[in-house]
Design an enzyme around this catalytic site. Structure first.
Site, PDB file in Angstrom:
ATOM      1  CB  SER A 294      -0.948   0.007   1.205  1.00 22.06           C
ATOM      2  OG  SER A 294      -0.229   0.058   2.418  1.00 22.06           O
TER       3      SER A 294
ATOM      4  CE  LYS B 111      -3.073   1.479   5.265  1.00 23.48           C
ATOM      5  NZ  LYS B 111      -2.919   1.045   3.860  1.00 23.48           N
TER       6      LYS B 111
END
Length: 778
Positions: free
Chosen positions: A679, A722
């Site tokens: 990611s 996140k």
């Protein structure tokens, strides 16, 4: 033997003589280390070791000065490793040696020199002495009943097969019943004549002692008066009669239990057969004890006993909400599970398995399920279990056999329909004793567990009414076991959830535990937030509860020490005073825009983190280097980002051959912490573009997303965590993959309001929002 240095083993209770084969049990760490240091000799492909007597028997860890210097060089014939971290070895004593330069830290080691026996000049005299010694030993063995007949036969056979006087002396010396010091003295004696005369002297002494002891015992027996014998016999008769009456009463109780319990037909027939066998046995025999224990175990199980389980899903939902904050999807699935059970008494679906990091409430959820169902709760800890018999039980033929843990828990809770937690099911392992995971297959399969057979009971027991729920930290389970389970994933708590749990559950719990009176102590919300951010780093709330407990104790101590203090309000300023310096730091946005430095977003077991990615370029050959303890996936992501950049170099005003003169070094700080995953692709690409075009990256922009070689942005996981990390770290704008927009519905409103969340589908859109200027067509 050319080798003059070998591992040395200290013996506590035996002296070995040359030519003798002896077994030795090895249990002390130094001895085991010495055994492990032995190597195969090049001369005869065998292992050799030195053995010597220690001077003090009770010394567990003798020093080098507490060992005799005269020792034995021994060949290791056999090594058998035992289950309790010990070993049994069989050695053949090769020669007597003199030790020197003994060293010993983890294991003893010494240099050695073989000590030869003196030459026998008067052979006839020696033969006469040896024959005398052999005759004396035979006489001693016959007189003294302590010497086993098999040992006598073995010794005589060894002596008859030997033509060497020295060998016969050593055989006799090794079987003498005398002190260890005396045997060591014999070993050290190099003169065969002195050794054989010493052996003869010891044998004569042993014979005299044996005859004296026998005469004394005979005299004592004659001195026992008739009245004393009668009294003894009378008391013995009374004891036997009492034992017979007790046995009759005990057998009658067992028979009544067999009749009264709701045993299955098979179990009842088995119990009656075992009881019939027990009646015919000698009650003092070992087999009688085994049969009695079996019947007691069989009859102590809750045959036909069930709790009155009445499920009310509304009440169950209240209990789950009372004990657990958040976890809405998990609780919803549990309520669905209970709804099916409410309609159907038995459920044939898969077993629930709660998977998540430590401290997120897996065990307490199972307790709440049991309370909501009105059933008893029992826990079976499977962490570290590696023996199949712990699940299925041991067969009766083994000494100390017992049923498996499954039936053991039912016996403990006294009901056949509890809620049984199979805790840490992912921590099981297998070895030579079998695979416990395979043994669980029968237990967890609804089609088979109604006919579960424990090896100890040897009869079927119905487990179909037991509600099994498993917990695990990892989804890495054996395939067959995994197929029988429905996995419910419980992610770590976000900061806001931890705050609510602390305020509504943990603080009141700690105040109650420490007997804090009303209005004595208060803990502010900012203090709890700082506890979460700077003093804990976890998925759950266990460490947070410990820190709140520590705060409570510190404050309580001040109140009790100073009578004038009636109330303490704990805020952020008190934390360093009470708990010391901050233990952790969460990531913060950069203070200014940087060239070659980008803020990425990472997802870990303990939540989301800001991930700084920085790069430098310097003269080289066009290579890329990565540091920061990156995993293989992240390294490949960096390579993909670099290849994507090189393919678009002309778009950024760079020539194709520009990059050939430079090496790029990509580093992710916090180098001691492993990092992996795809990611960070967007952040890696942006860092490289910023470095090569000298255009800074916005310090308040963070990004996440995997990229392809064609520049497309792919979806990622852990979006909620996140975004929380970005909001907490002062980030204003977050770039997320377009395919993750659907996940925004699960994000708390306050997080979405604090951030500008922009979806992107390719790296051109990423650069547009991330860079201070545009590099396109520069």
């Amino acid at each position: 033997m050319h080798k003059k240095s070998l591992p040395l083993m200290a013996l506590r209770d035996m002296v070995v003589f040359p030519g003798v084969i002896a077994p030795i049990f090895v249990g002390r760490p130094k001895s085991l280390q010495a055994l492990s240091h032995t190597t195969i000799s090049e001369e005869d492909n065998s292992k050799y070791i030195l053995v010597t007597l220690q001077k003090k028997f009770d010394q567990e860890n003798p020093s080098t000065h507490e060992l005799y210097n005269t020792a034995i060089l021994a060949k290791i014939i056999q090594i058998v490793k035992l289950p309790n971290n010990t070993a049994k070895i069989l050695i053949e004593a090769v020669a007597r040696v003199k030790l020197s330069n003994i060293k010993g830290e983890e294991a003893f080691e010494a240099n050695y020199e073989i000590i030869p026996d003196e030459e026998i000049f008067d052979v006839n005299n020696m033969r006469s002495l040896v024959d005398n010694a052999v005759q004396l030993f035979s006489k001693y063995a016959i007189n003294d009943k302590k010497v086993n007949a098999e040992i006598i036969e073995t010794i005589n056979k060894e002596i008859s097969n030997s033509t060497n006087f020295i060998d016969i002396i050593n055989i006799l010396a090794s079987h003498l019943i005398t002190s260890l010091e005396a045997k060591q003295h014999l070993l050290e004696e190099t003169s065969p004549f002195k050794r054989i005369t010493t052996v003869i002297s010891m044998l004569n002494s042993n014979i005299v002692n044996s005859e004296t002891e026998q005469a004394l015992q005979k005299r004592v027996r004659k001195q026992i008066e008739k009245t004393q014998r009668d009294y003894y016999l009378h008391e013995q008769m009374k004891a036997i009669q009492k034992e017979l009456d007790e046995d009759k009463s005990e057998l009658a109780d067992i028979e009544n239990k067999i009749k009264s319990l709701k045993l299955s037909k098979e179990a009842k027939e088995k119990a009656e057969a075992e009881l019939k066998k027990l009646r015919t046995m000698n009650q003092m025999s070992a087999e009688s004890g085994v049969t009695r224990n079996y019947l007691e175990t069989l009859l102590s199980l809750p045959w036909g006993k069930y709790d009155n389980s009445k499920i009310d899903i509304n009440q169950a939902e209240k209990i789950l909400n009372r004990d657990h904050f958040g976890l809405e999807k998990v609780k919803e699935r549990i309520i669905e599970y209970l709804a099916v059970l409410q309609r159907s008494s038995k459920i044939r679906g898969p077993i629930l398995c709660l998977i998540g990091p430590p401290g997120v409430g897996k065990t307490s959820l199972v307790k709440s399920i049991a309370e909501g169902m009105g059933r008893k709760y029992t826990k079976l800890a499977l962490g570290g279990v590696r023996d199949e018999a712990e699940i299925r039980g041991h067969r009766k033929t083994y000494l100390g056999s017992m049923p498996g843990k499954i039936l053991g828990q039912l016996k403990k809770v006294k009901t056949s329909n509890p809620v049984m937690l199979l805790d840490e099911i992912d921590k099981m392992s297998s070895d030579f004793r079998g695979d416990p995971a395979s043994a669980l297959l029968e237990v967890l399969d609804p089609e088979q567990n109604s006919h579960f057979v424990d090896h100890y009971l040897e009869v079927e027991y119905d487990l179909s009414n037991v509600i099994f729920i498993a917990t695990a930290n990892s989804h890495d389970l054996p395939r067959a076991l995994s197929d029988r389970m429905e996995k419910i994933y419980i992610s770590g708590y976000v900061e806001e959830t931890k705050l609510q749990i602390a305020r509504n559950y943990l603080v009141p719990k700690q105040f109650k535990m420490h007997k804090i009176k009303k209005d004595e102590i208060t803990i502010s919300e900012t203090a709890i937030l700082d506890l979460i951010r700077y003093y804990t780093k976890e998925s759950g709330v266990r460490a947070l509860e410990r820190e709140i407990g520590a705060l409570t104790r510190k404050a309580l101590k001040q109140i009790l020490a100073d009578k004038s203090v009636k109330h303490i309000a704990i805020d952020s300023n008190h934390l360093e005073e009470f708990l010391g310096a901050k233990k952790y730091n969460f990531g913060l946005a950069e203070k200014e825009d940087q060239i070659g430095s980008t803020t990425g977003l990472a997802y870990t077991e303990v939540g989301g983190e800001l991930l700084t990615i920085e790069a430098l370029a310097f003269p080289g050959k066009g290579e890329i280097k990565t540091t920061g303890k990156l995993g293989d996936v992240m390294k490949e992501s960096a390579m993909a980002a670099y290849s994507c950049f090189r393919s678009r170099a002309t778009n950024f005003g760079l020539k194709y051959d520009n990059y050939k003169d430079f090496d790029i070094h990509i580093h992710v700080p916090a180098g001691a912490i492993p990092k992996d995953g795809p990611s960070a692709g967007c952040a890696l690409f942006t860092t490289i573009v910023s470095l090569m075009t000298k255009i800074p990256v916005h310090r308040t922009v963070a990004m996440t997303g995997e990229i392809t070689l064609r520049g497309n942005v792919l979806p990622i996981g852990g979006l909620k965590e996140k975004l929380l990390a970005a909001s907490r770290g002062g980030i204003k704008t977050v770039l997320i993959p377009e395919e993750n927009v659907k996940d925004l519905k699960d994000i708390p409103p306050n997080i979405k309001e604090s951030l500008e969340i922009i979806s992107v589908s390719n790296i051109d859109q990423v650069l547009k929002h991330a860079l201070v200027g545009t590099p396109i067509n520069k």
